[in-house]
Design a protein around this motif. Structure first.
Motif, PDB file in Angstrom:
ATOM      1  N   ASP A  35      37.014 -32.021 -90.430  1.00 18.91           N
ATOM      2  CA  ASP A  35      37.729 -30.867 -89.883  1.00 18.91           C
ATOM      3  C   ASP A  35      37.636 -29.672 -90.822  1.00 18.91           C
ATOM      4  OD1 ASP A  35      38.453 -32.382 -87.702  1.00 18.91           O
ATOM      5  OD2 ASP A  35      40.482 -32.809 -88.431  1.00 18.91           O
TER       6      ASP A  35
ATOM      7  N   PRO B 135      34.602 -34.567 -84.877  1.00 21.48           N
ATOM      8  CA  PRO B 135      36.039 -34.853 -84.758  1.00 21.48           C
ATOM      9  C   PRO B 135      36.313 -35.707 -83.531  1.00 21.48           C
ATOM     10  CG  PRO B 135      35.559 -32.592 -84.051  1.00 21.48           C
ATOM     11  CD  PRO B 135      34.270 -33.169 -84.591  1.00 21.48           C
ATOM     12  N   PRO B 136      37.291 -36.606 -83.589  1.00 24.70           N
ATOM     13  CA  PRO B 136      38.161 -36.884 -84.737  1.00 24.70           C
ATOM     14  C   PRO B 136      37.614 -37.946 -85.670  1.00 24.70           C
ATOM     15  CG  PRO B 136      38.942 -38.104 -82.858  1.00 24.70           C
ATOM     16  CD  PRO B 136      37.735 -37.328 -82.371  1.00 24.70           C
TER      17      PRO B 136
END
Length: 209
Positions: A103, A95-96
């Motif tokens: 996620d 992430p991101p």
């Protein structure tokens, strides 16, 4: 053995070269194979580059080392050609970078592995090469003394045995943790992830023989 490697970046490129040096036939599946071919000239013809589909179709076993966010598209592209072959999954959500798909995988209580397993239900999936930095793989392969530990988890015994052989051929100490449900024990955030532990240290940390 004919090994297809999806991705030729940090993990895929490093492990694929180690296998080629060990005498295996390695086919890298990448978006721009023409850019890679000249870099493979020093491997004695043991490594080639083509499309992802080419790499999978001609392989006995496949290593996936792609950005995690790419899985839905890649699975749709290679699923039919992969079928029930052994798939060594080295992919890790970051992430991101990997967005909602990454996620969601990290949030799974059963572990990251099952985000991939659901996309390729016929494949004999083994989590492998997912815990060690590429720089460590590159510099510590075949080192003297206790080798770097590579945790492995999968539900198919023959697939796990093949992963054990290939981890050893690449110069590391394979550590069989158990079925695929146990792969969550070496997911991101666990004690052994990105630790550079030796095989004995991994076994001690995970409590496996």
């Amino acid at each position: 053995m004919r090994i297809g490697v999806l991705g030729a970046g940090m993990i895929g490129g490093t492990v694929g070269r180690l296998w080629a040096q060990a005498g295996h036939e390695v086919s890298f599946g990448v978006r721009h194979p023409e850019r890679l071919r000249s870099m493979l000239s020093g491997l004695g013809g043991k490594a080639t580059a083509g499309s992802a589909l080419d790499a999978v179709a001609g392989a006995d076993v496949v290593l996936a080392a792609i950005p995690f966010r790419a899985w839905p598209g890649v699975a749709a592209e290679i699923g039919a050609a992969l079928g029930d072959k052994v798939l060594l999954d080295a992919t890790v959500p970051d992430p991101p970078r990997d967005g909602a798909f990454g996620d969601a995988a990290l949030a799974r209580k059963d572990g990251v592995a099952f985000a991939v397993a659901l996309l390729l239900p016929r494949a004999k999936l083994v989590r492998a090469f997912s815990t060690v930095m590429w720089t460590t793989l590159q510099s510590q392969a075949h080192r003297a003394g206790d080798r770097i530990g590579i945790p492995l988890a999968g539900d198919d015994e023959e697939a796990v045995a093949l992963a054990v052989r290939l981890a050893s051929d690449a110069g590391f100490d394979p550590v069989v943790v158990g079925p695929l449900s146990q792969a969550r024990r070496f997911d991101p955030g666990t004690a052994v992830f990105d630790s550079g532990m030796s095989g004995p240290q991994v076994r001690a940390a995970l409590g496996v023989a």
